[in-house]
Design an enzyme around this catalytic site. Sequence first.
Site, PDB file in Angstrom:
ATOM      1  N   ASP A  53     -16.267  25.515 -44.941  1.00 43.74           N
ATOM      2  CA  ASP A  53     -17.031  24.898 -45.911  1.00 43.74           C
ATOM      3  C   ASP A  53     -17.993  26.093 -46.209  1.00 43.74           C
ATOM      4  O   ASP A  53     -17.631  27.403 -46.739  1.00 43.74           O
ATOM      5  CB  ASP A  53     -18.099  23.991 -45.282  1.00 43.74           C
ATOM      6  CG  ASP A  53     -18.189  22.792 -46.081  1.00 43.74           C
ATOM      7  OD1 ASP A  53     -19.133  22.845 -47.116  1.00 43.74           O
ATOM      8  OD2 ASP A  53     -17.793  21.626 -46.033  1.00 43.74           O
ATOM      9  N   HIS A 107     -23.728  21.780 -48.781  1.00 39.65           N
ATOM     10  CA  HIS A 107     -22.547  21.020 -48.475  1.00 39.65           C
ATOM     11  C   HIS A 107     -22.391  21.296 -47.040  1.00 39.65           C
ATOM     12  O   HIS A 107     -22.134  19.878 -46.370  1.00 39.65           O
ATOM     13  CB  HIS A 107     -21.607  21.531 -49.326  1.00 39.65           C
ATOM     14  CG  HIS A 107     -20.377  20.401 -49.376  1.00 39.65           C
ATOM     15  ND1 HIS A 107     -19.361  20.687 -48.423  1.00 39.65           N
ATOM     16  CD2 HIS A 107     -20.036  19.430 -50.031  1.00 39.65           C
ATOM     17  CE1 HIS A 107     -18.423  19.573 -48.696  1.00 39.65           C
ATOM     18  NE2 HIS A 107     -18.885  18.911 -49.662  1.00 39.65           N
ATOM     19  N   SER A 140     -15.847  14.290 -49.160  1.00 38.81           N
ATOM     20  CA  SER A 140     -16.481  15.304 -48.176  1.00 38.81           C
ATOM     21  C   SER A 140     -17.256  14.700 -47.175  1.00 38.81           C
ATOM     22  O   SER A 140     -17.390  15.279 -45.858  1.00 38.81           O
ATOM     23  CB  SER A 140     -17.404  16.022 -49.162  1.00 38.81           C
ATOM     24  OG  SER A 140     -16.624  17.000 -49.925  1.00 38.81           O
TER      25      SER A 140
END
Length: 442
Positions: free
Chosen positions: A157, A221, A381
Amino acid sequence: MCSRKAAHSARLLVSLIALSACAKSKVRIDLDTPHRANQLLISFHGDVKDFTQILDMHDKSIQVESLNEDTLLLKLPEGSDLAAEAEKWAEHKAVEAVEANSLYQLEERTPNDPYFSRLWGLENRGQQQGIEGADIGAPGAWEFSQGSRRILVGIIDSGIDYKHPDLAQNIWKNPGESGLDAAGRDKSSNQIDDDGNGLVDDWRGWDFRDNDNDPMDARNHGTHVAGIMGAVGNNGLGIAGVSWRISMVPIKVFDAEGESSTDVIIRGLDYATKLGVLATNNSWGGKTASTAMLAAIKRAEMKGILFVTSAGNDGLDNDSSPHYPSNYGLPNMIAVAATDRQDGLAAFSNFGARSVQIAAPGDSIYSTLPDNTYGLKNGTSMATPHVTGLLAVLAARYPSKLPSELRQILLESAAPLARLRLQVQYGRLDARAAVSGERPTP
Protein backbone atom coordinates in the site's frame (compact mmCIF):
# COMPACT_ATOMS: atom_id res chain seq x y z
CA MET A 1 32.11 -52.80 26.94
CA CYS A 2 31.62 -49.33 28.41
CA SER A 3 33.86 -48.15 31.21
CA ARG A 4 32.25 -47.23 34.52
CA LYS A 5 33.15 -43.60 33.81
CA ALA A 6 31.47 -43.72 30.39
CA ALA A 7 28.44 -45.43 31.85
CA HIS A 8 28.20 -42.79 34.57
CA SER A 9 28.43 -40.02 31.92
CA ALA A 10 25.70 -41.67 29.89
CA ARG A 11 23.42 -41.93 32.95
CA LEU A 12 24.13 -38.30 33.77
CA LEU A 13 23.24 -37.23 30.23
CA VAL A 14 20.00 -39.20 30.35
CA SER A 15 19.19 -37.62 33.72
CA LEU A 16 19.85 -34.13 32.39
CA ILE A 17 17.66 -34.76 29.34
CA ALA A 18 14.89 -36.10 31.58
CA LEU A 19 15.22 -33.12 33.93
CA SER A 20 15.03 -30.72 30.98
CA ALA A 21 11.94 -32.46 29.60
CA CYS A 22 10.35 -32.43 33.05
CA ALA A 23 11.11 -28.71 33.46
CA LYS A 24 9.56 -27.86 30.10
CA SER A 25 6.43 -29.83 30.96
CA LYS A 26 5.94 -27.60 34.00
CA VAL A 27 5.98 -24.38 31.95
CA ARG A 28 2.52 -23.21 30.94
CA ILE A 29 3.00 -20.01 28.99
CA ASP A 30 1.36 -18.76 25.80
CA LEU A 31 2.76 -15.31 25.14
CA ASP A 32 0.01 -14.63 22.58
CA THR A 33 -2.66 -14.64 25.27
CA PRO A 34 -3.16 -11.54 27.44
CA HIS A 35 -0.94 -11.47 30.55
CA ARG A 36 0.84 -9.11 32.93
CA ALA A 37 4.21 -8.17 31.47
CA ASN A 38 7.24 -9.46 33.39
CA GLN A 39 5.24 -11.49 35.91
CA LEU A 40 5.22 -15.23 36.71
CA LEU A 41 3.18 -17.39 39.05
CA ILE A 42 5.03 -20.31 40.66
CA SER A 43 3.02 -23.20 42.15
CA PHE A 44 4.76 -25.60 44.52
CA HIS A 45 4.01 -29.19 45.54
CA GLY A 46 2.18 -29.01 48.82
CA ASP A 47 2.97 -26.55 51.57
CA VAL A 48 6.46 -25.12 51.03
CA LYS A 49 7.23 -23.17 54.20
CA ASP A 50 10.64 -21.77 53.35
CA PHE A 51 11.32 -20.24 49.94
CA THR A 52 14.58 -18.64 50.99
CA GLN A 53 16.91 -21.24 49.51
CA ILE A 54 15.11 -21.21 46.17
CA LEU A 55 15.00 -17.41 46.00
CA ASP A 56 18.69 -17.08 46.82
CA MET A 57 19.51 -18.91 43.60
CA HIS A 58 17.91 -16.19 41.50
CA ASP A 59 18.42 -12.56 40.58
CA LYS A 60 17.92 -10.25 43.58
CA SER A 61 16.13 -7.77 41.30
CA ILE A 62 13.11 -10.08 41.31
CA GLN A 63 10.27 -8.91 43.54
CA VAL A 64 8.47 -11.76 45.28
CA GLU A 65 4.99 -11.86 46.81
CA SER A 66 3.51 -14.89 48.55
CA LEU A 67 -0.11 -15.33 47.44
CA ASN A 68 -0.69 -18.30 49.75
CA GLU A 69 1.18 -21.21 51.31
CA ASP A 70 2.09 -22.77 47.94
CA THR A 71 2.03 -19.97 45.35
CA LEU A 72 4.46 -17.14 44.66
CA LEU A 73 4.02 -14.12 42.40
CA LEU A 74 7.30 -13.01 40.84
CA LYS A 75 7.76 -9.53 39.37
CA LEU A 76 10.75 -9.69 37.03
CA PRO A 77 12.86 -6.78 35.78
CA GLU A 78 11.53 -4.82 32.81
CA GLY A 79 12.14 -6.56 29.50
CA SER A 80 12.74 -10.02 30.97
CA ASP A 81 12.48 -13.07 28.71
CA LEU A 82 9.44 -14.59 30.37
CA ALA A 83 9.74 -18.01 28.74
CA ALA A 84 13.44 -18.36 29.60
CA GLU A 85 12.87 -17.30 33.20
CA ALA A 86 10.01 -19.76 33.51
CA GLU A 87 12.21 -22.65 32.40
CA LYS A 88 14.82 -21.75 35.02
CA TRP A 89 12.27 -21.84 37.82
CA ALA A 90 10.75 -25.07 36.51
CA GLU A 91 14.05 -26.89 37.15
CA HIS A 92 13.41 -26.89 40.91
CA LYS A 93 12.01 -30.21 42.14
CA ALA A 94 9.56 -28.48 44.47
CA VAL A 95 7.97 -26.52 41.60
CA GLU A 96 4.72 -27.93 40.23
CA ALA A 97 4.06 -25.35 37.51
CA VAL A 98 5.25 -22.00 36.17
CA GLU A 99 2.78 -19.80 34.33
CA ALA A 100 2.27 -16.28 33.10
CA ASN A 101 0.05 -14.00 35.18
CA SER A 102 -2.83 -14.26 32.69
CA LEU A 103 -5.53 -11.64 32.24
CA TYR A 104 -9.24 -12.40 32.20
CA GLN A 105 -12.26 -10.37 31.17
CA LEU A 106 -15.96 -10.23 31.76
CA GLU A 107 -17.70 -12.35 29.11
CA GLU A 108 -18.72 -9.45 26.91
CA ARG A 109 -18.43 -9.79 23.14
CA THR A 110 -18.09 -6.06 22.52
CA PRO A 111 -14.58 -4.65 22.98
CA ASN A 112 -13.97 -1.53 25.07
CA ASP A 113 -12.62 0.53 22.16
CA PRO A 114 -14.62 3.79 22.38
CA TYR A 115 -15.37 4.11 18.64
CA PHE A 116 -16.44 0.51 18.17
CA SER A 117 -20.08 1.50 17.67
CA ARG A 118 -19.03 3.32 14.48
CA LEU A 119 -17.78 0.07 12.95
CA TRP A 120 -21.04 -1.06 11.37
CA GLY A 121 -19.15 -3.52 9.18
CA LEU A 122 -18.09 -5.50 12.25
CA GLU A 123 -21.39 -5.23 14.13
CA ASN A 124 -24.42 -3.55 12.60
CA ARG A 125 -27.12 -2.71 15.15
CA GLY A 126 -28.94 -0.37 12.82
CA GLN A 127 -26.63 2.59 13.42
CA GLN A 128 -26.17 5.16 10.62
CA GLN A 129 -29.40 4.04 8.89
CA GLY A 130 -28.10 0.51 8.56
CA ILE A 131 -29.94 -2.79 8.84
CA GLU A 132 -29.28 -4.85 11.93
CA GLY A 133 -27.14 -7.86 11.07
CA ALA A 134 -25.80 -6.41 7.80
CA ASP A 135 -22.24 -7.01 8.99
CA ILE A 136 -19.57 -9.72 9.19
CA GLY A 137 -20.50 -10.72 12.75
CA ALA A 138 -17.05 -10.07 14.18
CA PRO A 139 -18.01 -10.27 17.90
CA GLY A 140 -19.26 -13.80 17.32
CA ALA A 141 -15.92 -14.75 15.79
CA TRP A 142 -13.98 -13.17 18.66
CA GLU A 143 -15.59 -15.65 21.05
CA PHE A 144 -13.31 -18.25 19.42
CA SER A 145 -10.23 -16.27 18.39
CA GLN A 146 -8.99 -12.68 18.25
CA GLY A 147 -5.87 -13.44 16.21
CA SER A 148 -2.20 -13.87 17.07
CA ARG A 149 0.97 -11.84 16.56
CA ARG A 150 2.55 -14.98 15.16
CA ILE A 151 0.55 -14.36 11.98
CA LEU A 152 2.35 -12.15 9.43
CA VAL A 153 0.38 -10.24 6.80
CA GLY A 154 1.94 -7.96 4.20
CA ILE A 155 0.12 -4.70 3.43
CA ILE A 156 1.08 -3.62 -0.11
CA ASP A 157 0.00 0.00 0.00
CA SER A 158 1.03 3.61 0.63
CA GLY A 159 2.79 2.70 3.86
CA ILE A 160 1.44 2.68 7.41
CA ASP A 161 1.68 5.17 10.25
CA TYR A 162 3.48 2.62 12.41
CA LYS A 163 3.52 5.10 15.31
CA HIS A 164 -0.28 5.28 15.54
CA PRO A 165 -1.18 4.26 19.12
CA ASP A 166 -3.95 1.98 17.86
CA LEU A 167 -1.61 0.17 15.43
CA ALA A 168 1.92 0.24 16.87
CA GLN A 169 1.58 -2.93 18.92
CA ASN A 170 0.48 -4.88 15.83
CA ILE A 171 3.22 -3.67 13.48
CA TRP A 172 5.70 -6.40 12.55
CA LYS A 173 9.19 -6.13 13.98
CA ASN A 174 11.84 -7.96 11.96
CA PRO A 175 13.61 -10.34 14.39
CA GLY A 176 16.68 -10.39 12.14
CA GLU A 177 17.05 -6.61 12.33
CA SER A 178 16.14 -6.07 15.97
CA GLY A 179 18.16 -6.19 19.16
CA LEU A 180 21.93 -5.77 19.39
CA ASP A 181 24.55 -6.99 16.92
CA ALA A 182 27.91 -8.58 17.84
CA ALA A 183 29.41 -5.12 18.36
CA GLY A 184 26.63 -4.10 20.74
CA ARG A 185 24.94 -1.76 18.26
CA ASP A 186 21.22 -1.53 17.65
CA LYS A 187 20.55 -3.72 14.60
CA SER A 188 17.68 -1.50 13.47
CA SER A 189 20.07 1.39 12.77
CA ASN A 190 23.56 -0.13 12.42
CA GLN A 191 23.60 0.24 8.61
CA ILE A 192 24.18 -3.51 8.22
CA ASP A 193 22.01 -6.04 6.42
CA ASP A 194 21.90 -8.29 9.48
CA ASP A 195 19.36 -10.77 8.09
CA GLY A 196 21.06 -10.94 4.68
CA ASN A 197 17.97 -10.23 2.59
CA GLY A 198 19.57 -7.43 0.57
CA LEU A 199 17.85 -4.61 2.49
CA VAL A 200 19.69 -2.68 5.20
CA ASP A 201 17.83 -2.18 8.50
CA ASP A 202 14.39 -3.28 7.27
CA TRP A 203 13.29 -3.72 10.86
CA ARG A 204 9.67 -2.62 10.28
CA GLY A 205 9.12 -3.30 6.57
CA TRP A 206 10.38 -1.35 3.57
CA ASP A 207 9.61 1.63 1.31
CA PHE A 208 10.07 0.30 -2.22
CA ARG A 209 8.95 3.62 -3.70
CA ASP A 210 11.86 5.60 -2.23
CA ASN A 211 14.06 2.55 -1.52
CA ASP A 212 14.59 3.17 2.19
CA ASN A 213 13.62 1.60 5.49
CA ASP A 214 10.93 4.09 6.44
CA PRO A 215 7.51 2.86 5.23
CA MET A 216 5.60 5.78 6.79
CA ASP A 217 2.24 6.36 5.11
CA ALA A 218 2.40 8.86 2.26
CA ARG A 219 -1.33 9.16 1.59
CA ASN A 220 -3.48 7.96 4.55
CA HIS A 221 -4.71 4.95 2.57
CA GLY A 222 -2.45 2.25 4.02
CA THR A 223 -3.06 3.39 7.60
CA HIS A 224 -6.82 3.18 7.06
CA VAL A 225 -6.48 -0.30 5.57
CA ALA A 226 -4.26 -1.40 8.48
CA GLY A 227 -6.80 -0.23 11.07
CA ILE A 228 -9.62 -2.22 9.47
CA MET A 229 -7.46 -5.31 9.41
CA GLY A 230 -5.60 -5.07 12.67
CA ALA A 231 -6.16 -2.11 14.97
CA VAL A 232 -5.41 -3.37 18.49
CA GLY A 233 -8.66 -4.61 19.98
CA ASN A 234 -10.00 -4.10 23.49
CA ASN A 235 -7.26 -1.65 24.45
CA GLY A 236 -9.64 1.13 25.47
CA LEU A 237 -8.47 3.20 22.52
CA GLY A 238 -10.05 4.15 19.20
CA ILE A 239 -11.31 1.17 17.22
CA ALA A 240 -10.82 -2.59 16.93
CA GLY A 241 -9.57 -4.35 13.82
CA VAL A 242 -10.98 -7.63 12.53
CA SER A 243 -7.88 -9.26 14.04
CA TRP A 244 -7.10 -7.80 17.48
CA ARG A 245 -3.62 -9.33 17.42
CA ILE A 246 -1.60 -9.64 14.21
CA SER A 247 1.81 -8.73 12.77
CA MET A 248 1.27 -6.31 9.90
CA VAL A 249 4.26 -5.76 7.59
CA PRO A 250 4.27 -2.24 6.06
CA ILE A 251 5.28 -2.60 2.40
CA LYS A 252 5.16 0.84 0.83
CA VAL A 253 4.85 0.94 -2.96
CA PHE A 254 2.46 3.89 -3.56
CA ASP A 255 3.36 7.58 -3.38
CA ALA A 256 1.49 10.61 -2.02
CA GLU A 257 -0.54 10.82 -5.25
CA GLY A 258 -1.66 7.21 -4.88
CA GLU A 259 0.37 5.97 -7.83
CA SER A 260 2.84 3.15 -8.30
CA SER A 261 4.30 1.11 -11.16
CA THR A 262 4.55 -2.56 -11.95
CA ASP A 263 8.25 -2.87 -11.08
CA VAL A 264 7.84 -1.29 -7.64
CA ILE A 265 4.80 -3.40 -6.82
CA ILE A 266 6.60 -6.58 -7.88
CA ARG A 267 9.50 -5.76 -5.55
CA GLY A 268 7.02 -5.35 -2.71
CA LEU A 269 5.26 -8.62 -3.53
CA ASP A 270 8.53 -10.54 -3.74
CA TYR A 271 9.60 -9.10 -0.38
CA ALA A 272 6.40 -10.43 1.22
CA THR A 273 6.93 -13.80 -0.46
CA LYS A 274 10.48 -14.09 0.92
CA LEU A 275 9.18 -13.24 4.41
CA GLY A 276 6.65 -16.04 4.16
CA VAL A 277 3.59 -14.03 5.16
CA LEU A 278 0.19 -15.71 5.42
CA ALA A 279 -1.27 -13.30 2.87
CA THR A 280 -0.81 -9.94 1.22
CA ASN A 281 -3.51 -7.27 1.23
CA ASN A 282 -3.74 -5.52 -2.14
CA SER A 283 -6.24 -2.65 -2.03
CA TRP A 284 -5.32 -1.30 -5.47
CA GLY A 285 -5.75 -2.08 -9.15
CA GLY A 286 -6.13 -0.94 -12.74
CA LYS A 287 -7.18 -2.02 -16.22
CA THR A 288 -3.84 -3.32 -17.48
CA ALA A 289 -2.76 -6.95 -17.25
CA SER A 290 0.91 -7.65 -16.60
CA THR A 291 2.76 -10.89 -17.30
CA ALA A 292 5.50 -9.89 -14.83
CA MET A 293 3.02 -9.17 -12.02
CA LEU A 294 1.14 -12.38 -12.70
CA ALA A 295 4.45 -14.24 -12.32
CA ALA A 296 5.06 -12.52 -8.95
CA ILE A 297 1.65 -13.62 -7.68
CA LYS A 298 2.39 -17.15 -8.90
CA ARG A 299 5.66 -17.10 -6.96
CA ALA A 300 3.63 -16.29 -3.87
CA GLU A 301 1.23 -19.12 -4.73
CA MET A 302 4.14 -21.56 -4.92
CA LYS A 303 5.00 -20.61 -1.33
CA GLY A 304 1.40 -21.07 -0.18
CA ILE A 305 0.82 -17.32 0.25
CA LEU A 306 -2.66 -15.91 -0.32
CA PHE A 307 -3.30 -12.78 -2.38
CA VAL A 308 -6.36 -10.76 -1.32
CA THR A 309 -7.28 -7.94 -3.69
CA SER A 310 -9.96 -5.32 -4.29
CA ALA A 311 -12.39 -5.77 -7.18
CA GLY A 312 -12.34 -2.07 -8.14
CA ASN A 313 -14.53 1.00 -7.73
CA ASP A 314 -15.95 1.59 -11.22
CA GLY A 315 -19.36 -0.01 -10.72
CA LEU A 316 -18.58 -2.44 -13.55
CA ASP A 317 -18.93 -6.17 -14.15
CA ASN A 318 -15.42 -7.61 -14.05
CA ASP A 319 -16.62 -10.67 -15.95
CA SER A 320 -16.97 -8.54 -19.08
CA SER A 321 -14.68 -5.60 -18.24
CA PRO A 322 -11.57 -7.09 -16.59
CA HIS A 323 -9.89 -5.40 -13.65
CA TYR A 324 -6.36 -6.30 -12.50
CA PRO A 325 -4.96 -7.89 -10.47
CA SER A 326 -8.38 -9.16 -9.33
CA ASN A 327 -9.11 -10.84 -12.69
CA TYR A 328 -6.00 -13.06 -12.78
CA GLY A 329 -8.07 -15.79 -11.16
CA LEU A 330 -5.25 -17.76 -9.56
CA PRO A 331 -6.07 -20.39 -6.88
CA ASN A 332 -4.40 -18.33 -4.13
CA MET A 333 -6.39 -15.17 -4.89
CA ILE A 334 -9.54 -13.70 -3.34
CA ALA A 335 -11.17 -10.80 -5.19
CA VAL A 336 -13.37 -8.64 -2.95
CA ALA A 337 -16.40 -6.46 -3.73
CA ALA A 338 -17.87 -3.91 -1.30
CA THR A 339 -21.22 -3.94 0.51
CA ASP A 340 -23.16 -1.15 2.20
CA ARG A 341 -25.03 -0.91 5.54
CA GLN A 342 -28.10 -2.57 4.01
CA ASP A 343 -26.19 -5.69 2.87
CA GLY A 344 -26.40 -4.68 -0.78
CA LEU A 345 -23.58 -4.09 -3.21
CA ALA A 346 -22.13 -0.60 -2.69
CA ALA A 347 -23.00 1.71 -5.59
CA PHE A 348 -19.34 2.19 -6.58
CA SER A 349 -18.27 -1.46 -6.31
CA ASN A 350 -17.24 -3.66 -9.20
CA PHE A 351 -18.71 -7.16 -9.19
CA GLY A 352 -18.50 -10.41 -11.12
CA ALA A 353 -20.40 -13.67 -10.69
CA ARG A 354 -17.36 -15.56 -11.99
CA SER A 355 -14.40 -13.27 -11.29
CA VAL A 356 -15.21 -11.84 -7.82
CA GLN A 357 -15.29 -14.37 -5.00
CA ILE A 358 -16.73 -12.50 -2.02
CA ALA A 359 -18.07 -9.17 -0.75
CA ALA A 360 -17.36 -7.35 2.52
CA PRO A 361 -18.27 -3.98 4.09
CA GLY A 362 -16.68 -1.10 2.19
CA ASP A 363 -19.04 1.89 2.33
CA SER A 364 -18.37 4.63 4.94
CA ILE A 365 -15.85 2.59 6.89
CA TYR A 366 -14.34 4.22 9.99
CA SER A 367 -10.68 3.46 10.67
CA THR A 368 -7.28 4.80 11.65
CA LEU A 369 -5.57 7.71 9.88
CA PRO A 370 -2.05 9.12 10.36
CA ASP A 371 -1.11 11.33 13.30
CA ASN A 372 -3.32 9.55 15.82
CA THR A 373 -6.54 10.38 13.99
CA TYR A 374 -9.52 8.46 12.61
CA GLY A 375 -11.92 8.94 9.73
CA LEU A 376 -14.20 7.53 7.04
CA LYS A 377 -13.30 6.10 3.64
CA ASN A 378 -15.24 4.28 0.94
CA GLY A 379 -14.07 1.65 -1.51
CA THR A 380 -13.32 -1.96 -2.25
CA SER A 381 -9.99 -0.95 -0.70
CA MET A 382 -11.82 -0.94 2.63
CA ALA A 383 -13.65 -4.22 1.96
CA THR A 384 -10.43 -6.11 1.21
CA PRO A 385 -8.77 -5.83 4.67
CA HIS A 386 -11.93 -7.20 6.29
CA VAL A 387 -11.20 -10.40 4.38
CA THR A 388 -7.44 -10.40 5.01
CA GLY A 389 -8.00 -9.71 8.71
CA LEU A 390 -10.38 -12.65 8.97
CA LEU A 391 -7.82 -14.91 7.30
CA ALA A 392 -5.42 -13.94 10.10
CA VAL A 393 -8.03 -14.80 12.75
CA LEU A 394 -8.67 -18.13 11.04
CA ALA A 395 -4.94 -18.89 10.93
CA ALA A 396 -4.75 -18.34 14.69
CA ARG A 397 -7.88 -20.43 15.27
CA TYR A 398 -6.71 -23.33 13.04
CA PRO A 399 -2.88 -23.28 13.17
CA SER A 400 -2.51 -26.70 11.52
CA LYS A 401 -4.48 -25.81 8.40
CA LEU A 402 -2.85 -24.72 5.14
CA PRO A 403 -3.54 -21.21 3.79
CA SER A 404 -5.44 -22.80 0.90
CA GLU A 405 -7.69 -24.55 3.42
CA LEU A 406 -8.28 -21.30 5.30
CA ARG A 407 -9.24 -19.65 2.00
CA GLN A 408 -11.80 -22.37 1.36
CA ILE A 409 -13.25 -22.10 4.86
CA LEU A 410 -13.61 -18.33 4.48
CA LEU A 411 -15.32 -18.56 1.09
CA GLU A 412 -17.62 -21.48 1.86
CA SER A 413 -18.80 -19.84 5.09
CA ALA A 414 -19.87 -16.63 3.34
CA ALA A 415 -23.48 -15.55 3.86
CA PRO A 416 -25.29 -16.44 0.58
CA LEU A 417 -27.35 -13.27 0.32
CA ALA A 418 -29.98 -13.25 -2.42
CA ARG A 419 -29.07 -9.65 -3.33
CA LEU A 420 -25.51 -10.71 -4.14
CA ARG A 421 -26.33 -13.97 -5.92
CA LEU A 422 -25.53 -12.69 -9.42
CA GLN A 423 -22.74 -10.35 -8.31
CA VAL A 424 -20.19 -12.51 -6.46
CA GLN A 425 -19.44 -16.22 -6.33
CA TYR A 426 -20.01 -16.96 -2.65
CA GLY A 427 -21.71 -14.11 -0.80
CA ARG A 428 -20.91 -11.65 1.98
CA LEU A 429 -18.09 -12.33 4.43
CA ASP A 430 -19.32 -14.03 7.62
CA ALA A 431 -16.68 -14.02 10.36
CA ARG A 432 -18.65 -15.94 12.97
CA ALA A 433 -19.56 -18.73 10.56
CA ALA A 434 -15.96 -19.02 9.38
CA VAL A 435 -14.33 -19.08 12.81
CA SER A 436 -16.98 -21.13 14.63
CA GLY A 437 -17.31 -23.74 11.91
CA GLU A 438 -21.06 -23.13 11.66
CA ARG A 439 -22.29 -22.66 8.11
CA PRO A 440 -24.80 -19.86 7.43
CA THR A 441 -28.35 -20.70 6.42
CA PRO A 442 -29.39 -19.54 2.90
